[in-house]
Design a protein around this motif. Structure first.
Motif, PDB file in Angstrom:
ATOM      1  N   PHE A  18      -2.034  -0.029   6.940  1.00 55.29           N
ATOM      2  CA  PHE A  18      -1.101   0.738   7.752  1.00 55.29           C
ATOM      3  C   PHE A  18      -1.615   2.161   7.937  1.00 55.29           C
ATOM      4  CE2 PHE A  18       1.311  -2.435   5.470  1.00 55.29           C
ATOM      5  CZ  PHE A  18       2.100  -2.999   6.449  1.00 55.29           C
ATOM      6  N   TYR A  19      -1.177   2.772   9.027  1.00 61.03           N
ATOM      7  CA  TYR A  19      -1.421   4.195   9.249  1.00 61.03           C
ATOM      8  C   TYR A  19      -0.080   4.829   9.589  1.00 61.03           C
ATOM      9  CZ  TYR A  19      -2.644   8.604  11.338  1.00 61.03           C
ATOM     10  OH  TYR A  19      -2.708   9.942  11.617  1.00 61.03           O
ATOM     11  N   CYS A  20       0.287   5.882   8.881  1.00 57.70           N
ATOM     12  CA  CYS A  20       1.537   6.595   9.131  1.00 57.70           C
ATOM     13  C   CYS A  20       1.238   7.833   9.966  1.00 57.70           C
ATOM     14  CB  CYS A  20       2.211   6.985   7.811  1.00 57.70           C
ATOM     15  SG  CYS A  20       3.768   7.854   8.064  1.00 57.70           S
ATOM     16  N   LYS A  21       1.701   7.821  11.195  1.00 58.43           N
ATOM     17  CA  LYS A  21       1.435   8.954  12.090  1.00 58.43           C
ATOM     18  C   LYS A  21       2.242  10.187  11.690  1.00 58.43           C
ATOM     19  CE  LYS A  21       4.780   7.859  15.694  1.00 58.43           C
ATOM     20  NZ  LYS A  21       4.987   7.667  17.105  1.00 58.43           N
ATOM     21  N   LEU A  75       0.065  11.275   8.562  1.00 63.98           N
ATOM     22  CA  LEU A  75      -1.359  11.312   8.880  1.00 63.98           C
ATOM     23  C   LEU A  75      -2.197  10.728   7.744  1.00 63.98           C
ATOM     24  CD1 LEU A  75      -1.504  14.903  10.438  1.00 63.98           C
ATOM     25  CD2 LEU A  75      -1.074  12.734  11.600  1.00 63.98           C
ATOM     26  N   LYS A  76      -1.710   9.609   7.173  1.00 59.81           N
ATOM     27  CA  LYS A  76      -2.406   8.954   6.067  1.00 59.81           C
ATOM     28  C   LYS A  76      -2.470   7.454   6.298  1.00 59.81           C
ATOM     29  CE  LYS A  76      -1.201  12.218   2.422  1.00 59.81           C
ATOM     30  NZ  LYS A  76      -0.678  12.355   1.070  1.00 59.81           N
ATOM     31  N   TYR A  77      -3.463   6.841   5.645  1.00 59.27           N
ATOM     32  CA  TYR A  77      -3.640   5.390   5.663  1.00 59.27           C
ATOM     33  C   TYR A  77      -3.066   4.831   4.364  1.00 59.27           C
ATOM     34  CZ  TYR A  77      -7.022   6.672   9.248  1.00 59.27           C
ATOM     35  OH  TYR A  77      -7.619   7.193  10.365  1.00 59.27           O
ATOM     36  N   PRO A  97       5.067   3.433  10.158  1.00 58.81           N
ATOM     37  CA  PRO A  97       3.626   3.424  10.379  1.00 58.81           C
ATOM     38  C   PRO A  97       3.175   2.254  11.254  1.00 58.81           C
ATOM     39  CG  PRO A  97       4.109   2.482   8.244  1.00 58.81           C
ATOM     40  CD  PRO A  97       5.425   2.908   8.844  1.00 58.81           C
ATOM     41  N   TYR A  98       1.945   2.373  11.715  1.00 56.08           N
ATOM     42  CA  TYR A  98       1.336   1.317  12.507  1.00 56.08           C
ATOM     43  C   TYR A  98       0.607   0.350  11.587  1.00 56.08           C
ATOM     44  CZ  TYR A  98       1.882   4.480  16.523  1.00 56.08           C
ATOM     45  OH  TYR A  98       2.368   5.299  17.487  1.00 56.08           O
ATOM     46  N   GLY A  99       0.831  -0.939  11.782  1.00 56.02           N
ATOM     47  CA  GLY A  99       0.093  -1.959  11.052  1.00 56.02           C
ATOM     48  C   GLY A  99      -1.232  -2.233  11.730  1.00 56.02           C
ATOM     49  N   LYS A 100      -1.990  -3.174  11.170  1.00 60.99           N
ATOM     50  CA  LYS A 100      -3.302  -3.504  11.758  1.00 60.99           C
ATOM     51  C   LYS A 100      -3.175  -4.113  13.151  1.00 60.99           C
ATOM     52  CE  LYS A 100      -6.470  -3.614   7.987  1.00 60.99           C
ATOM     53  NZ  LYS A 100      -7.496  -4.327   7.276  1.00 60.99           N
ATOM     54  N   ASP A 101      -1.996  -4.629  13.473  1.00 57.79           N
ATOM     55  CA  ASP A 101      -1.793  -5.164  14.822  1.00 57.79           C
ATOM     56  C   ASP A 101      -1.805  -4.053  15.873  1.00 57.79           C
ATOM     57  OD1 ASP A 101       0.650  -4.229  13.697  1.00 57.79           O
ATOM     58  OD2 ASP A 101       1.803  -5.375  15.157  1.00 57.79           O
TER      59      ASP A 101
END
Length: 103
Positions: free
Chosen positions: A23-26, A29-31, A52-56
């Motif tokens: 995941f990435y949390c916008k 600003l971390k993975y 956050p955004y997943g790998k999708d």
């Protein structure tokens, strides 16, 4: 073993371990890996439904420093950074490549 371009920020900083990020949390600003994202959620740091955004949604992730370094490193001279462009060969070059092949 494949290079890990997106590593969990928490695992790297707190445990000095490279774990693939899921995941990435916008907002932060971390993975995050799966383990750390659960902790992130429990501590109330999940502010927006779209984060956050997943790998999708990996196309929305910013370029990681490891990936940036990898893209800017010469394929031939592994310790050299790409710093120049040769218009004759339409190629990015490091200073050693310029000396050897692009005069």
């Amino acid at each position: 073993m494949a290079a890990k371009y997106y590593c969990c920020t928490n695992c790297e900083e707190e445990r000095s371990v490279e774990i693939d990020a899921d995941f990435y949390c916008k907002t932060c600003l971390k993975y995050f890996c799966r383990r750390c994202i659960n902790s992130h959620r429990q501590h109330g740091r999940w502010f927006y439904k779209k984060s956050p955004y997943g790998k999708d949604k990996i196309r929305k992730w910013p370029l990681s420093k490891k990936m940036e370094t990898s893209l800017l490193t010469c394929d031939i001279h592994k310790i050299e950074q790409l710093t120049m462009y040769c218009p004759d060969h339409s190629q990015l070059c490091c200073s050693r490549c310029v000396e050897l092949n692009h005069r």
